[in-house]
Design an enzyme around this catalytic site. Structure first.
Site, PDB file in Angstrom:
ATOM      1  CD  GLU A  91      -1.071   0.144   3.747  1.00  0.00           C
ATOM      2  OE1 GLU A  91      -1.745  -0.867   3.969  1.00  0.00           O
ATOM      3  OE2 GLU A  91      -1.097   1.156   4.465  1.00  0.00           O
ATOM      4  CB  CYS A 104       3.709   7.552   2.317  1.00  0.00           C
ATOM      5  SG  CYS A 104       4.210   6.402   3.588  1.00  0.00           S
ATOM      6  CB  CYS A 111       7.659  -4.703   8.860  1.00  0.00           C
ATOM      7  SG  CYS A 111       8.976  -3.798   9.675  1.00  0.00           S
ATOM      8  CB  CYS A 115       6.913  -1.148  16.249  1.00  0.00           C
ATOM      9  SG  CYS A 115       8.578  -0.817  15.621  1.00  0.00           S
ATOM     10  CB  CYS A 118       3.628  -0.850  13.599  1.00  0.00           C
ATOM     11  SG  CYS A 118       3.759  -0.674  11.812  1.00  0.00           S
ATOM     12  CB  CYS A 337       2.042   1.642   8.955  1.00  0.00           C
ATOM     13  SG  CYS A 337       3.238   2.790   8.451  1.00  0.00           S
TER      14      CYS A 337
HETATM   15  N1  SAH Z   1      10.077   1.164   9.637  1.00  0.00           N
HETATM   16  C1  SAH Z   1      10.191   2.577   9.493  1.00  0.00           C
HETATM   17  C2  SAH Z   1       9.166   3.222   8.593  1.00  0.00           C
HETATM   18  C3  SAH Z   1       7.744   2.783   8.662  1.00  0.00           C
HETATM   19  S1  SAH Z   1       6.634   3.423   9.844  1.00  0.00           S
HETATM   20  C4  SAH Z   1      10.204   3.230  10.861  1.00  0.00           C
HETATM   21  O1  SAH Z   1      10.069   2.546  11.853  1.00  0.00           O
HETATM   22  O2  SAH Z   1      10.414   4.442  10.911  1.00  0.00           O
HETATM   23  C5  SAH Z   1       6.482   5.150   9.695  1.00  0.00           C
HETATM   24  C6  SAH Z   1       6.183   5.819  11.022  1.00  0.00           C
HETATM   25  O3  SAH Z   1       4.840   5.556  11.467  1.00  0.00           O
HETATM   26  C7  SAH Z   1       7.093   5.359  12.134  1.00  0.00           C
HETATM   27  O4  SAH Z   1       7.469   6.427  12.939  1.00  0.00           O
HETATM   28  C8  SAH Z   1       6.197   4.397  12.879  1.00  0.00           C
HETATM   29  O5  SAH Z   1       6.690   4.181  14.174  1.00  0.00           O
HETATM   30  C9  SAH Z   1       4.869   5.107  12.823  1.00  0.00           C
HETATM   31  N2  SAH Z   1       3.690   4.279  13.059  1.00  0.00           N
HETATM   32  C10 SAH Z   1       3.466   3.010  12.663  1.00  0.00           C
HETATM   33  N3  SAH Z   1       2.261   2.591  13.060  1.00  0.00           N
HETATM   34  C11 SAH Z   1       1.692   3.615  13.711  1.00  0.00           C
HETATM   35  C12 SAH Z   1       0.430   3.806  14.366  1.00  0.00           C
HETATM   36  N4  SAH Z   1      -0.460   2.833  14.409  1.00  0.00           N
HETATM   37  N5  SAH Z   1       0.174   5.004  14.926  1.00  0.00           N
HETATM   38  C13 SAH Z   1       1.096   5.992  14.882  1.00  0.00           C
HETATM   39  N6  SAH Z   1       2.286   5.878  14.297  1.00  0.00           N
HETATM   40  C14 SAH Z   1       2.593   4.702  13.717  1.00  0.00           C
END
Ligand code: SAH
Length: 352
Positions: A91, A104, A111, A115, A118, A337
């Site tokens: 996406e 984006c 991944c 985290c 996420c 994401c």
């Molecule tokens: N792997 C990379 C890029 C992808 S995520 C990274 O970790 O930076 C892009 C951003 O969105 C990151 O800061 C991630 O921590 C944040 N993110 C992911 N899921 C989220 C959510 N559900 N709510 C808020 N921020 C989120």
């Protein structure tokens, strides 16, 4: 095995054209068409015999296609679902700002980082995207948004979609070179941000690579104890490793570092956290992007309320830390994401 023409740099396309005994100017024409998102059948000024040679060699034109577009009624944000040639689905998002359009892009299918907040890591890593597959997202969305064929619709790129860019370093850096190529889309590196959860060895590599993009660190916590609760990567690289690496990055590139901080209720959002964060970042040329958590049902975490976010930011401001609350865009669409991809897959999978 298919070979993707968008994976090739301009000089690699030149070599290929040479190998196939075609005149040099065919390289300019082919590279230009590929970067416009055009398929073989639409490459009007290329002889069929040349295209046949490419096909016989196993080359494909575009490695993905847009299969769904959702447009926000609130702010015009567009969410895209693309299908890759092997059937995998990824996406992307196009955000419209006053200064231009930001895409984006995803760097992996799924991944590995997992985290705690996420959606992208819920099923682990499926596979890396190639440089050409990352480029193809920009190319396809650029085409989808160019009414006036002369002007490039995409002005800015953020590597913040699904995946961890530094877990796919070779393809991601090749993508940066491809998208920056003057014979191709020619997007300035100054207009590109790469976001990482903090694979520190790669921060040094990128600093030394002569690809001075804006480095964005998903910090989300000012201390290791808090960070370990939400980001498994912090068992490998601590906050002190990150700070050392970003200082190196700044010294090399002179680019201001951006930190992302998603506010999670009861986890990282107290005034104590805000004070610690201020101390940590003091004196560094940086900016903090505060993000309201986009709750992912499977993850069971909640966002911090507006008032507490404001109080948190007031502490940063009082301590002279530059910060802004990221505007939430496309709120009427499936948000965080990896969520849209999961929904698409679920809706399109027939259970037998
Ligand atoms: N792997 C990379 C890029 C992808 S995520 C990274 O970790 O930076 C892009 C951003 O969105 C990151 O800061 C991630 O921590 C944040 N993110 C992911 N899921 C989220 C959510 N559900 N709510 C808020 N921020 C989120």
């Amino acid at each position: 095995m298919n070979k993707n023409l968008l994976d090739l740099s301009y000089s690699e396309v030149q070599s290929l054209v040479h190998e196939l005994n075609e005149p040099n100017f065919r390289a300019v024409q082919l590279f230009d068409w590929l970067n416009k998102g055009v398929k073989f059948s639409e490459m009007k000024n290329l002889p069929k015999a040349f295209i046949d040679k490419l096909v016989n060699e196993g080359y494909i034109d575009q490695p993905l296609q847009i299969v769904q577009v959702l447009e926000s009624k609130i702010d015009g944000t567009k969410k895209y679902i693309y299908k890759l040639n092997d059937g995998n689905v990824i996406e992307g998002v196009l955000m419209k700002y006053k200064y231009g359009n930001t895409i984006c892009v995803s760097t992996q299918v799924g991944c590995r980082m997992n985290c705690a907040f996420c959606a992208s890591g819920l099923d682990g890593l499926v596979r890396n995207l190639t440089a050409g597959e990352i480029l193809a997202q920009v190319v396809a969305v650029n085409r989808d948004n160019s009414e006036d064929k002369k002007e490039r619709a995409i002005t800015n790129i953020v590597l913040m979609g699904s995946g961890e860019p530094f877990d796919n370093y070779e393809n991601v850096t090749k993508f940066l070179q491809l998208v920056n190529a003057k014979e191709g889309l020619n997007v300035s590196l100054r207009n590109i941000s790469l976001s990482t959860c903090g694979l520190c060895n790669r921060i040094y590599d990128l600093a030394d690579s002569n690809l001075p993009v804006t480095l964005t660190i998903s910090l989300h916590a000012p201390d290791d104890e808090t960070r370990k609760k939400i980001m498994p990567v912090s068992n490998k690289y601590g906050i002190s490793d990150i700070m050392k690496a970003v200082k190196y990055y700044f010294d090399k590139t002179k680019r201001r570092i951006v930190f992302e901080y998603s506010m999670i209720k009861g986890v990282n959002d107290t005034l104590d956290h805000a004070n610690k964060l201020s101390k940590l970042l003091k004196g560094l040329s940086c900016h903090v992007n505060i993000i309201a958590l986009n709750p992912v049902k499977e993850r069971g975490l909640n966002g911090t309320n507006k008032q507490s976010i404001k109080e948190f930011m007031d502490v940063l401001i009082k301590n002279n830390i530059s910060c802004t609350l990221r505007r939430t865009m496309g709120q009427d669409l499936e948000g965080a994401c990896g969520q849209l991809r999961r929904k698409f897959i679920k809706d399109n999978t027939t259970i037998e």
